[in-house]
Design an enzyme around this catalytic site. Structure first.
Site, PDB file in Angstrom:
ATOM      1  N   LYS A 164      -4.523   1.543  -1.374  1.00  0.00           N
ATOM      2  CA  LYS A 164      -4.513   0.213  -1.420  1.00  0.00           C
ATOM      3  C   LYS A 164      -5.516  -0.319  -0.091  1.00  0.00           C
ATOM      4  O   LYS A 164      -5.626   0.269   0.872  1.00  0.00           O
ATOM      5  CB  LYS A 164      -3.042  -0.148  -0.801  1.00  0.00           C
ATOM      6  CG  LYS A 164      -2.810  -1.656  -0.496  1.00  0.00           C
ATOM      7  CD  LYS A 164      -1.493  -2.333  -0.196  1.00  0.00           C
ATOM      8  CE  LYS A 164      -1.076  -2.998   1.118  1.00  0.00           C
ATOM      9  NZ  LYS A 164       0.495  -3.332   0.974  1.00  0.00           N
ATOM     10  N   GLY A 294       5.325  -1.682   3.910  1.00  0.00           N
ATOM     11  CA  GLY A 294       5.366  -1.146   5.412  1.00  0.00           C
ATOM     12  C   GLY A 294       4.848  -2.579   6.175  1.00  0.00           C
ATOM     13  O   GLY A 294       4.151  -2.980   5.744  1.00  0.00           O
TER      14      GLY A 294
END
Ligand code: OSB
Ligand code: MG
Length: 380
Positions: A164, A294
């Site tokens: 990502k 996260g």
């Protein structure tokens, strides 16, 4: 039965190995907010409040969360008898608006405490079934495409199953193109904008369609549910919502309006585990893939993310990097590790959160600490 007798709040300063830049700000040192919850029988466990240092991701910060927990949230739980952690979410949301990360820290601590007291691993306590979870890396915005390519290539070599990249206007198309060219067409690649764009940027964002991204995360504002639906109609790339999904109702809104096709579940952002489980179930019923996001957690918060990601319908790799990605040394033993296949083991044999806190290290790094107890102690 669940009865929390005492909660210790502490702030621990932990420098990141390298600064983490998203479209709205940069973090170089995490102010880690840890909670230690105790019951009357001498059982205890740790949890983590994932709020950031600045209000640039959502409105909450470590300082607002500390205040909210001390003043309103902990008093809802301390000395109060619950049948189990399942009921804590409702109690924390009765006439108490907002502060989801503060609520989540206490609520998830209750799940951790229940698992510990019952002698069950947290993963099993919430219905998790996997013994390892697939992991992706989240790469911050870099100075130039080459620097990003270098990090993406290294991550792939380490085994990560999803790459990502953070994007922002001025650091987007050329950066994603460079990474896609370097990694090849089939690697799981995605971009996360953290609300950096407007609906009027739709044509610009449509340039990302040629890169075969598995998703683009949160291009527009957190409140832009309708505008995300409009944008999704103009993009081939699936939109994944992060900041917008603050509850199971927002997940239902996204699904009903077509504002996105994938959800990033962060238990802190939605107010804890009960809401995370509800969103997981709604998405499963609707065929919307979910994955665990996260917040640059220490090993304590990571334990809760890994346990959540062990649920059966978390089918895409999560932002669950091992300890060494973030820190010279984590606060827990054992540290979180990832194997060469990009999998993080789920502690399924140890009761509770599955890691222990390194007390010497935590004490050495503690910047502030306070202990909360029921306001009205029974007087004999
Ligand atoms: O948008 O997912 C995000 C970190 C801080 C704030 C927001 C985000 C992130 C990440 C980090 O992407 C993911 C990780 O913890 O590895
Ligand atoms: Mg995100």
């Amino acid at each position: 039965m669940l009865l929390v007798d005492r909660i210790t709040l502490r702030e621990v300063r932990l420098p990141l190995k390298e600064p983490f830049r998203i479209s709205s700000g940069v973090v170089t040192e995490r102010r880690i907010f840890l909670l230690e919850l105790h019951d009357a029988g001498g059982i205890s466990t740790w949890s983590e409040c994932v709020a950031g240092e600045q209000p640039n991701y959502t409105a909450e910060t470590i300082d607002t969360a500390w205040y909210a927990i001390e003043k309103w949230i902990a008093p809802r739980v301390l000395g109060v008898r619950f049948d189990g952690p399942e009921g804590v979410h409702t109690e924390l949301n009765r006439d108490l608006r907002g502060h989801p990360m503060a609520k989540a820290a206490v609520e998830m601590g209750c799940w951790g405490l229940a698992a510990t007291a019952e002698g069950i691993p947290l993963s099993k306590r919430i219905g998790g079934t996997r013994d390892r979870v697939a992991t992706g890396i989240s790469l911050g915005i870099q100075a130039n495409p080459d620097a990003l390519v270098q990090r993406a290539t290294a991550a792939l070599a380490q085994g990560y199953r999803k790459i990502k990249v953070k994007i922002a206007p001025g650091s987007d198309i050329a950066f994603v193109r460079a990474v896609r060219d370097a990694l090849g067409h089939d690697i799981h690649l995605m971009a996360d904008a953290n609300s950096a764009y407007r609906l009027s940027d739709a044509d610009h964002l449509a340039q990302l369609d040629e890169f075969n991204l598995i998703m683009i995360e949160q291009p527009l504002g957190a409140d832009d549910i309708r505008q995300h639906a409009e944008l999704q109609r103009r993009l081939r790339t699936p939109i994944c919502l992060d900041e917008s999904i603050t509850s199971v109702d927002r997940a239902r809104d996204m699904i009903a309006l077509g504002s996105g096709r994938i959800i990033n579940i962060k238990p802190g952002r939605v107010g804890g585990y009960a809401a995370s489980l509800a969103i997981h179930d709604v998405c499963q019923q609707s065929g919307i893939p979910v994955w665990c996001g996260g917040m640059l957690e220490s090993g304590v918060g990571r334990a809760y993310n890994v346990a959540l990601a062990s649920l059966p319908y978390f089918t895409l790799p999560g932002d669950l990097s091992p300890s060494a990605r973030y820190w010279e040394r984590d606060l827990v033993a054992p540290e979180w590790t990832m194997d060469a296949d990009g999998m993080v083991p789920v502690p399924r044999s140890r009761p509770g959160i599955g890691v222990t806190v390194d007390m010497d290290r935590v004490n050495a790094l503690t910047a502030r600490i306070t202990t909360l107890a029921p306001a009205m102690q029974a007087v004999a």
